[in-house]
Structure formats: C-alpha cells, structure tokens
Design an enzyme around this catalytic site. Sequence first.
Site, mmCIF file in Angstrom:
data_model
loop_
_atom_site.group_PDB
_atom_site.id
_atom_site.type_symbol
_atom_site.label_atom_id
_atom_site.label_comp_id
_atom_site.label_asym_id
_atom_site.label_seq_id
_atom_site.Cartn_x
_atom_site.Cartn_y
_atom_site.Cartn_z
ATOM 1 N N ASP A 68 0.788 -1.112 -0.231
ATOM 2 C CA ASP A 68 -0.039 -0.112 -0.083
ATOM 3 C C ASP A 68 1.003 1.026 -0.022
ATOM 4 O OD1 ASP A 68 -1.660 2.068 0.559
ATOM 5 O OD2 ASP A 68 -2.786 1.053 2.134
ATOM 6 N N VAL A 69 0.929 2.149 -1.095
ATOM 7 C CA VAL A 69 1.894 3.124 -1.070
ATOM 8 C C VAL A 69 1.606 4.171 -0.100
ATOM 9 C CG1 VAL A 69 2.122 2.752 -3.594
ATOM 10 C CG2 VAL A 69 0.496 4.520 -2.879
ATOM 11 N N ASN A 108 3.372 3.100 -10.654
ATOM 12 C CA ASN A 108 1.867 3.197 -11.392
ATOM 13 C C ASN A 108 1.041 3.398 -10.387
ATOM 14 O OD1 ASN A 108 0.147 2.627 -13.646
ATOM 15 N ND2 ASN A 108 -0.248 0.811 -12.276
ATOM 16 N N TYR A 121 -7.216 15.854 -9.152
ATOM 17 C CA TYR A 121 -6.421 14.695 -9.875
ATOM 18 C C TYR A 121 -5.074 15.304 -10.721
ATOM 19 C CZ TYR A 121 -5.351 10.748 -12.589
ATOM 20 O OH TYR A 121 -4.515 9.753 -13.372
ATOM 21 N N LYS A 180 -0.837 14.925 -10.136
ATOM 22 C CA LYS A 180 -0.160 14.183 -11.284
ATOM 23 C C LYS A 180 0.945 15.467 -11.764
ATOM 24 C CE LYS A 180 -1.733 10.212 -11.470
ATOM 25 N NZ LYS A 180 -0.806 8.894 -11.314
#
Length: 268
Positions: free
Chosen positions: A51-52, A78, A143, A147
């Site tokens: 789990d990042v 990813n 979002y 990113k």
Amino acid sequence: MSKVVLITGASSGIGKSIGLFLKEKGFIIYGTSRNPDKVTDSGGLKLLTLDVTNEDSIVKVVATVITEQGKLDVLVNNAGVGITGPIEETPTEEMQNAFNTNFYGPINVMKAVLPQMRKQGSGLIINITSIAGYMGLPFRGVYSATKGALELVTEAMRMETKAFGIQITNLAPGDFATNIASGRYHTPVYDDSPYKETYGMSLKEMDAHVDEGGDPDEVAKQIFKIINTKKPKIHYKVGAFMQKFSIVLKRVLPDKMYEKLLVNHYKL
C-alpha cells in the site's frame, strides 16, 4: 542478466499490462497490489502486498525484492487513484487521500529504492503521471494537481540523483481502457448542487473516455522503449493525438484562449 522490475499497482489496468508485456520480454517482474489475495487473475505475475500510503509495507516489499534478486534495476511507480468532483464540494479528506496515494506514495517508494540503486551505481525510475497533470481540468482539478506535482518532483529528483547513475523520468498516459473509473472517488452529484448539470454531464463524459480509451499495451510498449533507452527524456506522453496535442496548445496559446477551449469542450 535479466533486469529486475518493481511495478506498483500491477493487479489490473496499465500496471498489469506493463508487467505482462515486460515478463514476455524476459524481465524479472515483481508486481504489487494492496490486496493480492483478492486478485482473481494476475496473468501469472508475482504480486506482493504493498500500500503506497503505508511506508512499512513499501520498505518490506523493496527489501524482499533485493533479498531475492540482489538488485533492483527498474521501478515503475504506477499505483494511483482517481478523484472527480467540484472542488468546492469535494471532501478535504478525499483530496488528502488522493495526494497520499498519487504524490506522497510514489515519493516514498522512490525513497525506498534509491539506496539500493545508489549502491549499484545504476537504476531507472519511471513515474506514471497523466496528461491531465499538464492542465487544470474542470471537475478533475485535484487529480490534475496530484499528477502535475509528481511531474515537477521528478524534474527535481532527476537532478538530485544524476551523479549516482540513477535516471528518473515521467510517462504521462491519456485515456486508456482500464477499470480506473470503478475505483475512483467521485463526489456525488447532489440534487441541490449549483454544479449538478455541468458536473453530471462531465462525469458521464469522463467515464465514456475511459471506456473508449486506447489499449493499455501502448503504455507497456512505451515503458519497454524507455527501459532500453540509454538516456531517457524527462517527459514522455502516450495517448490519442488530440490528448497529446492539448499539451502543445497549452504551451503556445494565451492562457485565456486555452481556457476558452476547455470551457467549450466541457460545455461550461
């Protein structure tokens, strides 16, 4: 010797496609998933629990790969989550979760692999970002921000780690046919919301774009090319022509003219 590749978020979608494609090319692949036990079809990929947003699980997985293989050549960052909604109506905790997964998560995975790559004197990190990270899109602003932030951090870390023989790059996909929409947090379309009509329409359009998106194998092929490039570029994009061209337009058009294009596209 075959290169050892660690891919986060490899149980489905783009991550799975990358893992299967590279495995066919002879790479040693370690994929990760938050819940490998719930994955019914991994395609034969080895999936470790990661789990990042949990630093302990990151350290454990990286240690496992190094113990078993003695090296780690490539990290593909990813894992990520989608989030949509009018920013005014999106819960702050959901925004924080998106940043924890899409921004802080990849950074913590990079922190975990850098000591080994520095010891080797080599290593490649590929951060999967998004074409959406190049612009503030209505109802996808959070979002886009997660990113876009990762794109900038990559630029900085490239310079910080260059002397160690480590290479870091970004790959920004456009819309691809994956299950990201099913796992995405989206703010409900409230009946009394001033954004009800515009957000509701945009949400349907976003889902349609994902469903009609390209083959994730296109991303996998680009990853393969990057791995086999001696000196990777800072930024790569993969997707439909107009999605990639939108970045060019943002660079050359006056801000308000570009904003007008987006407003017209989203019928705002």
